[in-house]
Write an enzyme that holds these catalytic residues in place. Structure first.
Site, PDB file in Angstrom:
ATOM      1  N   LYS A 130     -34.539 -27.109  71.123  1.00 58.10           N
ATOM      2  CA  LYS A 130     -34.317 -26.874  69.524  1.00 58.10           C
ATOM      3  C   LYS A 130     -35.193 -27.847  68.816  1.00 58.10           C
ATOM      4  CE  LYS A 130     -29.300 -26.429  69.566  1.00 58.10           C
ATOM      5  NZ  LYS A 130     -29.250 -25.158  68.694  1.00 58.10           N
ATOM      6  N   ARG A 181     -21.324 -19.608  74.547  1.00 55.04           N
ATOM      7  CA  ARG A 181     -20.934 -18.419  75.032  1.00 55.04           C
ATOM      8  C   ARG A 181     -20.857 -18.141  76.536  1.00 55.04           C
ATOM      9  NH1 ARG A 181     -24.846 -14.892  71.599  1.00 55.04           N
ATOM     10  NH2 ARG A 181     -24.577 -16.802  70.414  1.00 55.04           N
TER      11      ARG A 181
HETATM   12  N1  BES Z   1     -24.287 -25.379  69.058  1.00 54.39           N
HETATM   13  C1  BES Z   1     -25.126 -24.337  68.687  1.00 54.39           C
HETATM   14  C2  BES Z   1     -24.833 -23.694  67.186  1.00 54.39           C
HETATM   15  C3  BES Z   1     -24.945 -24.736  66.051  1.00 54.39           C
HETATM   16  C4  BES Z   1     -25.765 -24.848  65.139  1.00 54.39           C
HETATM   17  C5  BES Z   1     -23.537 -25.661  65.957  1.00 54.39           C
HETATM   18  C6  BES Z   1     -25.618 -25.683  64.126  1.00 54.39           C
HETATM   19  C7  BES Z   1     -23.628 -26.447  64.830  1.00 54.39           C
HETATM   20  C8  BES Z   1     -24.630 -26.470  63.944  1.00 54.39           C
HETATM   21  C9  BES Z   1     -25.485 -23.180  69.529  1.00 54.39           C
HETATM   22  O1  BES Z   1     -25.310 -23.470  70.954  1.00 54.39           O
HETATM   23  C10 BES Z   1     -26.695 -22.599  69.268  1.00 54.39           C
HETATM   24  O2  BES Z   1     -27.797 -23.223  69.589  1.00 54.39           O
HETATM   25  N2  BES Z   1     -26.715 -21.233  68.873  1.00 54.39           N
HETATM   26  C11 BES Z   1     -27.819 -20.588  68.556  1.00 54.39           C
HETATM   27  C12 BES Z   1     -27.658 -19.076  69.244  1.00 54.39           C
HETATM   28  C13 BES Z   1     -28.602 -18.005  69.256  1.00 54.39           C
HETATM   29  C14 BES Z   1     -29.823 -18.687  70.313  1.00 54.39           C
HETATM   30  C15 BES Z   1     -28.349 -16.780  69.597  1.00 54.39           C
HETATM   31  C16 BES Z   1     -28.283 -20.532  67.016  1.00 54.39           C
HETATM   32  O3  BES Z   1     -27.398 -20.418  66.268  1.00 54.39           O
HETATM   33  O4  BES Z   1     -29.416 -20.672  66.796  1.00 54.39           O
HETATM   34 MN    MN Z   2     -27.342 -24.107  71.680  1.00 56.06          MN
END
Ligand code: BES
Ligand code: MN
Ligand code: ZN
Length: 503
Positions: A281, A355
Site C-alpha cells: 500500500k 477474502r
Molecule cells: N484492508 C483493506 C481494505 C480497507 C481499505 C479497509 C480502507 C479499511 C479502509 C483490504 O485488505 C484491501 O486492501 N482491499 C483492497 C482490495 C483490492 C486489492 C481488490 C482495496 O480495497 O484496495
Molecule cells: Mn489488503
C-alpha cells in the site's frame, strides 16, 4: 459506570451534572418543553433567537434554576424527527455525550421522549438502548499510551434514565441491562481496533479472546501454525508467510442451544496489520490498517456478549488472524495456494488478503457443522467510495438470513445496504491456473470480494458484511457520524443471535 432508571417523578427532580433533553429542527422535544416553564421560558427564547436550532448533534448547555435538581440542562439536537432511527439516535447521543465530557459533566440524567419510539426506532426498549449505548460509547479514549494525560476528559460514570410512564415501564430494566452490555462490548471493539499492531498481534489477539472468555461458559480454541498446517489451512498460512508474527485461528463457541440445533457461525477478518504485502500500500494513511481486525474483534466480543445474555442458540465465532506483510517469504502475485476445503487460489494481488484468510475461516466453520454463516470484514476500500462511513455493505445468498440481519441492525442501531450478486459478476474471478483468483479488477470491487467469499460458504445460507467504511470513521465529510472507531457491527451480531434463537 452505573446506569439506572428512575420512573417515578419528573426528570427535573433527579440530581446530576446535567439533565439531557432533546430538540428537533426548530422545535423543542416534549421533555424540553415541559422543562421550559421551570427555566422561565429560556429554552423557547433561545429557540426563537436561533441559539438553539435543534440540528443533529448540536448541544446547548444552560444553567438550571432552583426548580431543577440537576446542575445544568443540556439540549441535544436530533435534527429532523421524521428520519430518526436507532442508528441516528445512537450517534446523536454519542456526539452530545462527547461534548458533555469535555465540559466535565459526567453524571447524566437522560429524559426519555417516548414518542420517539414511534419513529423508525421501533419501540421503547430500542430507543433506550440507542440513547444509553450511544451515551456510554462516548467514553472511548484513543490516547491510552499517553504518559501524562492532562487532556482527556473525565468519563461518564453515572447515567439515569427518567420520564418513562408507569404503564410503559415493563421491560425497561431489561433494556437498560442490555444497553450496558452492548456498550461495554462496543467499547471493547473500539479499544481493540484502535490498538497498534505491535501491541495487538495475532498471538495477543488470541490471548485477549482467552482472557475475555475465562470464567464464562464459552470454550476458546486457538489453532497455531502447526495446527493450521495439519488442518491444511493453506490460505491463512499463505498470507501469514510474509510476516515474522505467527498466525492464529481463534475459535470461540457458545453452546446455548439444543445439541442437534442450528449452528450460527460468525467469521471475522483478523488482519492485525495490512501493509498490502508485496502488492504494498502507499505510505499515506497506512497506519489505519492496524484496524483491519475490526471484523474479528466484533465477532469475538459479540460471542462474549451472546454468552453473557445466555442466548439459547449455538454460535461459533471464527477469526483467522495474521499480519499481511511483505517479508522475504511473502506470497508473490501469481502464487497459487490451497485453502482448507481444497480450493486452489491464484493470489493475483496480495492486498486482497482478507477474502483469502476468510476462505479458511468459512471452511473451518463448515467443518464444525455451521448451518448459517455471517462473515464480517474490513474488506474493500471500494465500499467507502460507494457508501462512505454511514452504511456498510451486505451481500447474501439467503433472503431469510438477510432479513434477520437487517432486523437486528435496525434494532441495534447499525446500517447495511444490500449489493447484488448477479451471475454476471462471477466471471471476474475466473483464473487460468487455479479454481479462483483473489482479485477481479477495479470494477465492482466490493461485490467481487463477496463473490470470492461466497465460493467458500458451501451453499449454506450466508451473509457477507463489508465494514471497511463503518468500522472506523476518518474525519469524513459526513459530520453526523461520530469520528474514530465505531465498534460496529458488534451490536448487530449480538442482536442477530437473539433473533436467530427465536426464529
Ligand atoms: N484492508 C483493506 C481494505 C480497507 C481499505 C479497509 C480502507 C479499511 C479502509 C483490504 O485488505 C484491501 O486492501 N482491499 C483492497 C482490495 C483490492 C486489492 C481488490 C482495496 O480495497 O484496495
Ligand atoms: Mn489488503
Ligand atoms: Zn485488509
Amino acid at each position: 459506570m452505573s446506569v439506572a432508571m428512575r420512573g417515578d417523578g419528573a426528570p427535573s427532580e433527579i440530581g446530576g451534572d446535567a439533565l439531557v433533553v432533546t430538540a428537533f429542527s426548530g422545535e423543542l422535544g416534549a421533555a424540553a418543553a415541559a422543562l421550559d416553564r421551570a427555566l422561565d421560558g429560556e429554552l423557547t427564547a433561545m429557540l426563537t433567537s436561533g441559539e438553539i436550532r435543534g440540528r443533529f448533534g448540536e448541544l446547548t448547555v444552560v444553567r438550571a434554576t432552583a426548580a431543577i435538581a440537576a446542575r445544568r440542562v443540556a439540549v441535544l439536537g436530533l435534527g429532523d424527527r421524521t428520519v430518526l432511527d436507532s442508528y441516528r439516535v445512537h450517534n446523536a447521543y454519542t456526539l452530545g455525550a462527547r461534548q458533555l465530557r469535555r465540559r466535565r459533566l459526567t453524571r447524566l440524567v437522560l429524559a426519555v421522549d417516548a414518542t420517539l419510539a414511534e419513529t423508525a426506532v421501533g419501540d421503547l426498549p430500542a430507543l433506550l438502548r440507542a440513547m444509553v449505548t450511544g451515551t456510554l460509547v462516548a467514553n472511548h479514549e484513543a490516547g491510552v499510551f499517553k504518559t501524562d494525560d492532562q487532556e482527556s476528559a473525565p468519563l461518564i460514570d453515572d447515567v439515569v434514565v427518567a420520564g418513562v410512564d408507569g404503564d410503559a415501564r415493563d421491560g425497561v430494566d431489561g433494556a437498560l441491562a442490555d444497553a450496558v452490555l452492548l456498550a461495554e462490548s462496543t467499547l471493547r471493539v473500539q479499544r481493540w481496533v484502535s490498538e497498534p499492531s505491535n501491541s495487538l498481534t495475532p498471538t495477543l489477539l488470541a490471548s485477549r479472546a482467552k482472557e475475555l472468555c475465562a470464567g464464562t461458559s464459552l470454550t476458546v480454541e486457538v489453532i497455531d501454525r502447526a495446527g493450521l498446517e495439519a488442518a491444511g489451512a493453506g490460505a491463512l498460512l499463505g498470507i501469514a508467510q510474509g510476516s515474522d508474527e505467527p498466525p492464529a485461528m481463534i475459535v470461540v463457541r457458545h453452546d446455548g442451544g439444543a445439541h442437534d440445533g442450528p449452528l450460527l457461525a460468525l467469521v471475522g477478518k483478523g488482519i492485525t496489520f495490512d501493509s498490502g504485502g508485496i502488492s504494498i500500500k502507499p505510505a499515506l494513511g497506512m497506519e489505519t490498517m492496524k484496524g483491519d481486525m475490526g471484523g474479528g474483534a466484533a465477532v469475538l466480543c459479540a460471542v462474549h456478549a451472546i454468552a453473557a445474555l445466555e442466548v439459547p442458540c449455538n454460535v461459533v465465532g471464527v477469526v483467522p488472524a495474521t499480519e499481511n506483510m511483505p517479508g522475504g517469504g511473502a506470497l508473490k502475485p501469481g502464487d497459487v495456494i490451497r485453502a482448507m476445503d481444497g480450493t486452489t487460489i491464484e493470489v493475483v494481488n496480495t492486498d486482497a488478503e482478507g477474502r483469502v484468510v476468510l476462505a479458511d475461516g468459512l471452511a473451518l466453520a463448515r467443518r464444525m457443522g455451521a448451518t448459517h454463516i455471517v462473515d464480517v470484514a474490513t474488506l474493500t476500500g471500494a465500499v467507502i467510495i460507494a457508501l462512505g462511513h454511514a452504511s456498510a455493505a451486505l451481500m447474501s445468498t439467503d433472503s431469510g438470513l438477510t432479513r434477520l440481519v437487517q432486523r437486528a441492525a435496525r434494532e441495534a442501531g447499525d446500517r447495511f445496504a444490500e449489493l447484488p450478486l448477479h451471475p454476471e459478476y462471477d466471471s471476474c474471478l475466473r483464473s487460468e491456473v487455479a479454481d479462483v483468483r483473489n482479485w477481479g479488477g477495479r470494477e465492482a470491487a466490493t461485490i467481487s470480494g463477496g463473490v470470492f467469499i461466497r465460493a467458500f460458504a458451501g451453499g449454506l445460507p450466508w451473509v457477507h458484511l463489508d465494514i471497511a467504511g463503518t468500522a472506523w470513521n476518518e474525519q469524513s465529510s459526513l459530520k453526523d457520524v461520530p469520528s474514530g472507531p465505531s465498534g460496529a457491527p458488534v451490536r448487530t451480531l449480538v442482536w442477530l443471535a437473539r433473533l436467530f434463537s427465536r426464529d
